[in-house]
Design an enzyme around this catalytic site. Structure first.
Site: not given
Ligand code: 8YV
Length: 323
Positions: A242, A271, A289
């Site tokens: 993150r 983002e 991402h």
């Molecule tokens: C997703 C991510 O694209 O799962 C996660 O924590 O960062 C990614 O795989 C994102 O969360 C989609 O909402």
């Protein structure tokens, strides 16, 4: 009995939307536009269950609102720092996530960034596309070897372990890690990972540092000026976790000063805003991402989010409950 009403904030792959239609009275987002706060508030008032994505901030205000009808927030993603989990608990709202199904693809992307950054793949691509490539020569775009180097992992959960396995068995890397929860000796041995007592100890020995911890108040800006100073001069940072885990301003300074040699980033603090300073650096590889962005995983994430809703509305415990 009427079927539960479910709102899915963004367009999902077709197979997941088809199943959602079979299971629930579902509101899809065909236009695939981001919901604003008012849109999320409406969804919380009108649905029994919500499937949000990473950019949908499910705040204390939304969870505590008097007209709220949503009883379960089934996050589409393993990371759930977009949801105020304490407020969900306080207001009796169940929260689930989608672990397991995205582990391998996210680990693949961490390796993609590691290789691309070390081997100057972004820079090379830009050179070819811009027509500036003048031909082969022995000293052209010399890079850093990955094979046999030391990889430091901050966090050794499912994705960290999948990265370690690839790095150790595929690239002959020495793998170090720090995590508050140590692996068993057998598990550590199977992926060739050695524990270090502190993050600093990992940083001091690693040629590559890859972040695999969740975004929590404790991990916010875990990578800051002091920690960049502890990394090796030639080291490369990889972030598929993150954006909040890295102080982006300090990262830019560390790259500018040569405290570290490069960065491969899939996630950012604000983002989709990516600082111009990073966009201007040749030694940085930037992705939008994409960690879990394969068709296979994005369908599986949808199915897992729906499984959690189906269990909840069927009176069973959702398997991925986090609050
Ligand atoms: C997703 C991510 O694209 O799962 C996660 O924590 O960062 C990614 O795989 C994102 O969360 C989609 O909402």
């Amino acid at each position: 009995m009427a079927r539960p009403k479910v709102i899915i904030t963004r367009k999902l792959p077709e197979a997941a939307e088809l199943r959602a239609r079979e299971l629930f009275d579902v509101e899809l987002n065909a236009a695939d536009t981001q919901l604003d706060v008012a849109g999320l508030a409406r969804a919380m008032r009108e649905a029994d269950g919500l499937i949000p994505c990473v950019a949908d901030k499910i705040t204390a205000e939304l969870l505590a609102a008097s007209g709220r009808r949503v009883k379960i927030v089934s996050n589409y993603g393993v990371g759930y720092n977009n949801i105020d989990v304490d407020a969900a608990k306080a207001n009796g709202v169940v929260v689930t996530n989608t672990p397991d199904v995205l582990t391998e693809d996210t680990a693949d992307l961490a390796l993609t960034l590691m290789l691309a950054t070390a081997r100057r793949a972004g820079e090379g691509e830009r050179e070819v596309r811009s027509g500036k490539w003048t031909g082969w020569r022995p000293t052209h775009m010399l890079a850093t070897r990955v094979n046999g180097k030391t990889l430091g992992l901050i966090g050794i959960g499912r994705i960290g372990r999948a990265v370690a396995r690839r790095a150790h068995h595929g690239f002959g890397m020495r793998v170090l890690y720090h995590d508050p929860f140590p692996l068993s000796d057998a598990e550590a041995a199977s992926i060739g990972a050695e524990r270090r007592e502190s993050i600093e100890a990992v940083l001091a020995e690693s040629d590559f540092v890859s972040l695999h911890c969740p975004a929590t108040p404790e991990t916010k800006h875990l990578m800051n000026a002091a920690r960049f100073a502890q990394m090796r001069n030639g080291a490369i940072l990889i972030n598929t976790a993150r954006g909040d885990v890295v102080n982006e301003g300090d990262l830019i300074d560390a790259l500018r000063s040569g405290a570290i040699a490069g960065a491969g980033l899939d996630v950012f603090e604000k983002e989709p805003v990516v600082p111009d300073a990073l966009k201007g650096m040749e030694n940085v590889v930037l992705l939008p991402h994409l960690g879990s962005a394969t068709m296979e995983t994005r369908v599986a994430m949808g199915m897992r989010a729906l499984d959690n809703l189906e269990a909840f509305f069927g009176g069973r415990a959702p398997r991925d409950r986090v609050a």
